[in-house]
Design an enzyme around this catalytic site. Structure first.
Site, short mmCIF file in Angstrom:
data_model
loop_
_atom_site.label_atom_id
_atom_site.label_comp_id
_atom_site.label_asym_id
_atom_site.label_seq_id
_atom_site.Cartn_x
_atom_site.Cartn_y
_atom_site.Cartn_z
N SER A 156 0.82 -1.22 0.00
CA SER A 156 0.00 0.00 0.00
C SER A 156 0.85 1.26 0.00
O SER A 156 0.46 2.28 -0.57
CB SER A 156 -0.92 0.00 1.23
OG SER A 156 -0.16 -0.08 2.42
N SER B 199 14.43 -7.54 5.58
CA SER B 199 14.84 -7.46 6.98
C SER B 199 15.22 -6.01 7.25
O SER B 199 14.46 -5.07 6.96
CB SER B 199 15.99 -8.43 7.21
OG SER B 199 16.53 -8.31 8.49
N TYR C 263 11.84 -4.48 17.81
CA TYR C 263 11.91 -4.43 16.33
C TYR C 263 13.12 -5.25 15.87
O TYR C 263 13.00 -6.08 14.96
CB TYR C 263 12.01 -2.98 15.86
CG TYR C 263 12.10 -2.82 14.36
CD1 TYR C 263 11.00 -3.05 13.54
CD2 TYR C 263 13.30 -2.44 13.75
CE1 TYR C 263 11.09 -2.91 12.16
CE2 TYR C 263 13.39 -2.29 12.38
CZ TYR C 263 12.29 -2.52 11.59
OH TYR C 263 12.38 -2.38 10.22
N LYS D 52 13.41 -8.76 13.50
CA LYS D 52 14.22 -8.88 12.28
C LYS D 52 15.33 -9.92 12.46
O LYS D 52 15.68 -10.62 11.51
CB LYS D 52 14.80 -7.51 11.89
CG LYS D 52 13.73 -6.47 11.50
CD LYS D 52 12.93 -6.87 10.27
CE LYS D 52 12.02 -5.74 9.78
NZ LYS D 52 11.22 -6.13 8.60
N1 LIG Z 1 12.03 2.50 5.74
C1 LIG Z 1 13.08 2.04 6.39
O1 LIG Z 1 13.95 2.81 6.80
C2 LIG Z 1 13.25 0.57 6.60
C3 LIG Z 1 14.53 0.10 6.91
C4 LIG Z 1 14.73 -1.25 7.08
C5 LIG Z 1 13.66 -2.13 6.94
N2 LIG Z 1 12.42 -1.67 6.64
C6 LIG Z 1 11.34 -2.65 6.47
O2 LIG Z 1 10.75 -2.48 5.22
C7 LIG Z 1 9.42 -3.00 5.23
C8 LIG Z 1 8.47 -2.00 4.59
O3 LIG Z 1 8.44 -0.84 5.40
P1 LIG Z 1 8.37 0.63 4.79
O4 LIG Z 1 9.60 1.33 5.20
O5 LIG Z 1 7.99 0.60 3.36
O6 LIG Z 1 7.20 1.23 5.70
P2 LIG Z 1 5.66 1.56 5.38
O7 LIG Z 1 5.57 2.58 4.31
O8 LIG Z 1 5.07 1.88 6.71
O9 LIG Z 1 5.09 0.21 4.82
C9 LIG Z 1 4.78 -0.89 5.64
C10 LIG Z 1 3.79 -1.74 4.89
O10 LIG Z 1 3.51 -2.92 5.69
C11 LIG Z 1 2.11 -3.08 5.67
N3 LIG Z 1 1.60 -3.90 6.77
C12 LIG Z 1 1.69 -3.70 8.09
N4 LIG Z 1 1.05 -4.69 8.74
C13 LIG Z 1 0.53 -5.51 7.80
C14 LIG Z 1 -0.24 -6.69 7.82
N5 LIG Z 1 -0.65 -7.25 8.97
N6 LIG Z 1 -0.56 -7.29 6.64
C15 LIG Z 1 -0.17 -6.76 5.48
N7 LIG Z 1 0.52 -5.62 5.38
C16 LIG Z 1 0.88 -5.01 6.53
C17 LIG Z 1 1.54 -1.68 5.70
O11 LIG Z 1 0.19 -1.75 5.28
P3 LIG Z 1 -1.02 -0.84 5.85
O12 LIG Z 1 -1.06 0.32 4.90
O13 LIG Z 1 -2.21 -1.70 5.74
O14 LIG Z 1 -0.68 -0.44 7.25
C18 LIG Z 1 2.45 -1.03 4.67
O15 LIG Z 1 2.04 -1.32 3.36
C19 LIG Z 1 9.11 -3.31 6.69
O16 LIG Z 1 9.26 -4.70 6.92
C20 LIG Z 1 10.18 -2.54 7.45
O17 LIG Z 1 10.48 -3.14 8.69
C21 LIG Z 1 12.19 -0.34 6.47
#
Ligand SMILES: NC(=O)c1ccc[n+]([C@@H]2O[C@H](COP(=O)([O-])OP(=O)(O)OC[C@H]3O[C@@H](n4cnc5c(N)ncnc54)[C@H](OP(=O)(O)O)[C@@H]3O)[C@@H](O)[C@H]2O)c1
Length: 298
Positions: free
Chosen positions: A13, A144, A158, A162
């Site tokens: 999303s 991760s 968190y 991971k």
């Molecule tokens: N951005 C960073 O700096 C960073 C760094 C390292 C790792 N990550 C990892 O990257 C991944 C994506 O995060 P992002 O940075 O893109 O953040 P984000 O924009 O907040 O995206 C997170 C996504 O996960 C979805 N989600 C949460 N719970 C869910 C569930 N029960 N079922 C299905 N979807 C669910 C959210 O959907 P909804 O819209 O429905 O809430 C959203 O689409 C995560 O695993 C995060 O830990 C991010």
């Protein structure tokens, strides 16, 4: 394997997931962009993605998938296979950030986090693997974090989610190599998405308030993470490169980070130790472990 692949992405999303969907589809890969409740809470996101797909004639299909719900995961995977006939890549991307002093995180908050960040990929992998094993090919990709290898105060839960994901993904890589299925781990540093804004705070404020100056650590960490965050397209470009790396040539771990904090050194050391462990247990051939291939950067 066909060079154009069928890719299922969780958490499409917003953020990385949405960028992965667009980036991969622009290269001709068929994308099942899955998300929670595309008709309700994510209706706006879903319609923006549909509009983008229509405008660019991109092969993106939206499916409902909540990673905490077995039936929802199975329905989405069955739907993708019914439409495309196969799933070549499953990107376990859905996840969220939990911040705060560890003692102030309730057990309910911890369970919910693990249910999404760790058990979510467990559910997705169990749903896609029978199809991949039938194909004798496929990629389980796990988004991760560098937080899957290092620890900051106020991010313990968190990080734990991971670290758990990393252990599982690594074990999968050993067990599935003989069947032509790869398990890869992507370790992003801090990138601009909604992840920090959507982060959940440790709920037990009464306990937090007893920590004196230490209670300021979460805010300090979050401010530093937000101020150093890079452009998330870098991660999408890395994911594209990994997916387009020929079968059998992918590495287990890929660090993608705006700054180098040495996680690749941990990966290299871990690769060395794992080589020793697998050898000591007589498992090098069973796991198809190749010394030079277990870690790297893209
Ligand atoms: N951005 C960073 O700096 C960073 C760094 C390292 C790792 N990550 C990892 O990257 C991944 C994506 O995060 P992002 O940075 O893109 O953040 P984000 O924009 O907040 O995206 C997170 C996504 O996960 C979805 N989600 C949460 N719970 C869910 C569930 N029960 N079922 C299905 N979807 C669910 C959210 O959907 P909804 O819209 O429905 O809430 C959203 O689409 C995560 O695993 C995060 O830990 C991010």
């Amino acid at each position: 394997m066909n060079s154009k692949q069928v890719v299922l992405i969780t958490g499409s999303s917003t953020g990385f997931g949405r960028l992965f969907a667009e980036t991969l589809a622009r290269k001709g890969h068929t994308v099942f962009a899955t998300m929670r409740d595309p008709g309700g809470r994510n209706a706006k996101n879903a319609s923006e993605i549909r509009a983008l797909a229509e405008k660019g004639s991109l092969p993106i299909h939206i499916l409902e998938l909540d990673v905490t719900n077995d039936a929802s995961v199975d329905r989405a995977v069955d739907g993708a296979v019914a439409k495309a006939g196969r799933i070549d890549v499953a990107i376990n991307n859905a996840g969220y950030y939990l911040t705060g002093l560890e003692e102030a995180v309730t057990t309910e908050q911890a369970q919910r986090l693990m249910d999404t960040n760790f058990l979510g990929p467990v559910r997705v992998n169990r749903a896609v693997l029978p199809h991949m094993r039938r194909q004798r090919s496929g990629v389980l990709m796990h988004i991760s974090s560098v937080a899957g290898r290092m620890v900051l105060p106020s991010t313990g839960f968190y990080c734990a989610s991971k670290f758990a994901l990393e252990a599982l993904a690594e074990a999968y890589s050993y067990e599935l190599a003989a069947q032509g299925i790869e398990s890869v781990i992507v370790q992003p540093g801090a990138y601009e998405t909604t992840v920090f804004g959507n982060g959940v705070m440790a709920a037990d404020e009464a306990r937090t308030n007893t920590y004196g100056a230490v209670k300021e650590i979460p805010a300090k960490v979050n401010a530093a993470l937000s101020s150093t965050a890079g452009n998330a397209q870098e991660v999408a470009d890395a994911v594209l490169r990994i997916i387009e790396t020929p079968a059998g040539e992918k590495q287990l771990r890929y660090v993608v980070s705006p700054r180098n904090i040495g996680v690749d050194e941990i990966n290299a050391l871990s690769k060395h130790v794992q080589a020793n462990v697998l050898e000591a247990f007589g498992l090098t051939a069973d796991t198809k472990f190749v010394k030079g291939k277990a870690a790297g950067t893209v």
